[in-house]
Design a protein around this motif. Structure first.
Motif, PDB file in Angstrom:
ATOM      1  N   LYS A 126      -5.322   9.091   6.102  1.00 29.27           N
ATOM      2  CA  LYS A 126      -4.416   9.983   5.203  1.00 29.27           C
ATOM      3  C   LYS A 126      -3.645  11.172   6.154  1.00 29.27           C
ATOM      4  CE  LYS A 126      -7.139   9.161   0.742  1.00 29.27           C
ATOM      5  NZ  LYS A 126      -7.489   9.709  -0.379  1.00 29.27           N
ATOM      6  N   GLU A 154      -0.050  10.964   5.527  1.00 27.71           N
ATOM      7  CA  GLU A 154      -0.016  11.189   3.981  1.00 27.71           C
ATOM      8  C   GLU A 154      -0.085  12.583   3.621  1.00 27.71           C
ATOM      9  OE1 GLU A 154       0.853   9.107   0.218  1.00 27.71           O
ATOM     10  OE2 GLU A 154       1.326   8.588   2.277  1.00 27.71           O
ATOM     11  N   ASN A 211       0.245   4.011  -3.004  1.00 31.03           N
ATOM     12  CA  ASN A 211       0.099   5.266  -2.636  1.00 31.03           C
ATOM     13  C   ASN A 211       0.778   6.359  -3.091  1.00 31.03           C
ATOM     14  OD1 ASN A 211      -2.411   4.345  -1.109  1.00 31.03           O
ATOM     15  ND2 ASN A 211      -1.514   4.652   0.938  1.00 31.03           N
ATOM     16  N   ARG A 212       2.117   6.101  -3.136  1.00 28.17           N
ATOM     17  CA  ARG A 212       3.004   7.010  -3.573  1.00 28.17           C
ATOM     18  C   ARG A 212       3.072   7.343  -4.947  1.00 28.17           C
ATOM     19  NH1 ARG A 212       7.283   8.767  -0.691  1.00 28.17           N
ATOM     20  NH2 ARG A 212       5.636   8.571   0.760  1.00 28.17           N
ATOM     21  N   THR A 233       0.683  -1.174   0.042  1.00 26.52           N
ATOM     22  CA  THR A 233       0.096   0.095   0.082  1.00 26.52           C
ATOM     23  C   THR A 233       0.908   1.253  -0.174  1.00 26.52           C
ATOM     24  OG1 THR A 233      -2.002  -1.029   1.004  1.00 26.52           O
ATOM     25  CG2 THR A 233      -1.725   1.235   1.142  1.00 26.52           C
ATOM     26  N   PRO A 234       1.625   1.387   0.801  1.00 24.34           N
ATOM     27  CA  PRO A 234       2.788   2.665   0.797  1.00 24.34           C
ATOM     28  C   PRO A 234       3.200   2.968  -0.700  1.00 24.34           C
ATOM     29  CG  PRO A 234       3.132   1.633   2.860  1.00 24.34           C
ATOM     30  CD  PRO A 234       2.249   0.425   1.903  1.00 24.34           C
ATOM     31  N   ARG A 235       3.668   1.966  -1.298  1.00 27.86           N
ATOM     32  CA  ARG A 235       4.241   2.164  -2.608  1.00 27.86           C
ATOM     33  C   ARG A 235       3.107   2.645  -3.743  1.00 27.86           C
ATOM     34  NH1 ARG A 235       7.393   4.718  -5.579  1.00 27.86           N
ATOM     35  NH2 ARG A 235       7.628   3.583  -7.693  1.00 27.86           N
TER      36      ARG A 235
END
Length: 467
Positions: free
Chosen positions: A432, A435, A408-409, A404-406
């Motif tokens: 978020k 984020e 999202n980026r 998920t972090p990748r």
């Protein structure tokens, strides 16, 4: 904390303080099941005065408060996250206080469901145009606190633009009465805008004066197969030129989103004989009776088919058919929930940049995750896309969700490169909160924190949300 709970019972009555674990459980998790917290209790006040007394008592004890309406949010903003909090449920504040047809306003309490407000307006031959898939259970207080958008922003604006006045209980228990049904009031800071979209972090909205509009008597709906995503933007411009303000909704739906609805939602069927990559759902409406909108929709779509923007189309011949077409759009979120967890994004970019975003973000995601399934749909008329991804094979999905972090980026960087927003209508909540620090200017964040410190110096209102 027994003294606090006893005090709360004195304010609202024994039956309206929920502290038994089994009874409290439904209020501790969000609709998606992503966030679950702990709380001291949940309280159900029946009036603004009771709610204010609850807030004062909690402030005196230094206990944080989490406001919760219908709990249909998608970012974990309405559930506790640190334990020891008091959940304030607004469902008993559910009166329609006034309908002023001459002023075209309705004054309602925060616990009214959106559907109840729509029905109250319709009973007076008026329209309250905010429309969401969750309108039967979401509450106006939550709609205001998240500045909800929905499918009719294109014509009527989001919740912020539909609001003329508010009543708010502040973090110290004071009641600010700003219930003014004025369209012009140039007497200083417009304080209501501090609380709309603040996700309950600055105070608890208890009532609102909302705008009403003439009730549509002519409505036409079409389901359209598009040449590609670029054609959606061109068709939007064409329909605006043809229909003007009668264009009340323009939604885009990708084929994977439609397939999930057809797979999981009983009674649905594909309106067209052939499968296409992209679809648009187009709605025209007018307050005048008669066959006004259908010829305009036929004219616009006919021109679009001649130019190759539209490959196929079906027009609803009845209200039942219109409802069936809308159900294909409105059931996408529920179909995704049945399918299983996915990585969700609620983003906005300038309308003109939507095709670029879809191409570039899609290419970047497929480069790293070749078999990713991208479920894209949303309110293309106002630049808001719901852009969600998962693996088609459920057995592969857990590993993908861990990325998920990748993901999202990739998505959020693409949005930011187009001067967009990583949250168009769902808010920040817990999802978020961290984020957003990557994408907002430090000065913006500091100004937001300064407002928070000014109104809520003890940090007791919906802590660890948004900021």
């Amino acid at each position: 904390m027994q003294e606090l709970i006893a005090g709360l019972r004195c304010i609202v009555g024994d039956a309206y303080v929920v502290d038994a674990p089994n009874d409290l459980a439904p209020y501790l998790s969000d609709w998606r099941g992503r966030y679950t917290g702990q709380a001291l209790c949940a309280v159900r006040p029946a009036s603004t005065e009771e709610l204010a007394a609850v807030v004062r008592l909690c402030a005196d004890h230094g206990v944080a408060i989490v406001p919760q309406g219908g709990n249909t949010g998608l970012v974990g903003g309405s559930v506790p996250c640190q334990g020891g909090e008091v959940i304030v449920l607004t469902g008993r504040l559910n009166r329609v206080r006034e309908v002023d047809t001459a002023n075209n306003t309705i004054t309602v309490e925060a616990g009214c469901t959106l559907a109840a407000v729509q029905e109250a307006a319709q009973d007076h031959d008026r329209l309250f145009p905010l429309s969401l898939a969750a309108e039967g259970t979401c509450q106006i207080g939550g709609n205001l606190s998240t500045n909800a958008g929905g499918v009719h922003v294109l014509r009527y604006g989001n919740t912020r633009e539909l609001t003329l006045g508010l009543e708010v209980v502040l973090p110290d228990g004071q009641i600010w009465n700003g219930l003014r049904g004025l369209r012009k009031d140039n007497t200083g800071y417009d304080l209501k805008h501090l609380f709309i979209g603040a996700e309950g972090t600055l105070g608890i909205i208890t009532a609102a004066v909302l705008k009403l509009f003439p009730l549509p008597r002519s409505r036409s709906v079409g389901w359209v197969a598009l040449r590609d995503a670029d054609a959606a933007i061109e068709l939007l411009a064409l329909m605006r030129g043809t229909a003007g303000d009668r264009l009340s909704a323009f939604e885009i739906v990708g084929r994977p989103a439609l397939e999930l609805v057809l797979k999981h939602m009983p009674g649905t069927s594909d309106p067209l004989s052939d499968a296409h990559d992209w679809y648009a759902l187009v709605e025209l409406s007018d307050p005048a009776a008669g066959d006004i909108t259908a010829p305009l929709l036929e004219e616009g779509l006919g021109e679009a088919m001649e130019s190759g923007l539209v490959l196929d189309a079906v027009l609803a011949a009845s209200e039942a058919q219109a409802a069936a077409l809308w159900s294909l759009r409105e059931n996408i979120s529920e179909a995704q929930r049945v399918e299983g967890i996915s990585i969700k994004h609620d983003v906005s970019v300038p309308v003109s940049r939507i095709p670029d975003f879809l191409r570039e973000a899609g290419a970047a995601l497929r480069s790293e995750f070749p078999d990713v399934r991208i479920v894209a749909f949303g309110h293309v008329g106002d630049g808001n896309l719901h852009y969600n991804m998962s693996k088609p094979d459920a057995s592969d999905n857990a590993t993908f969700i861990a990325q998920t972090p990748r993901v999202n980026r990739i998505v959020h960087d693409s949005v930011a490169a187009k001067n967009g927003s990583i949250s168009a209508e769902h808010g920040l909540g817990q999802l978020k909160r961290e984020e957003i620090r990557r994408y907002k200017q430090p000065l913006e964040l500091e100004l937001m924190k300064a407002i928070k410190r000014s109104l809520d110096p003890k940090g007791l209102m919906n802590p660890r949300k948004l900021l």
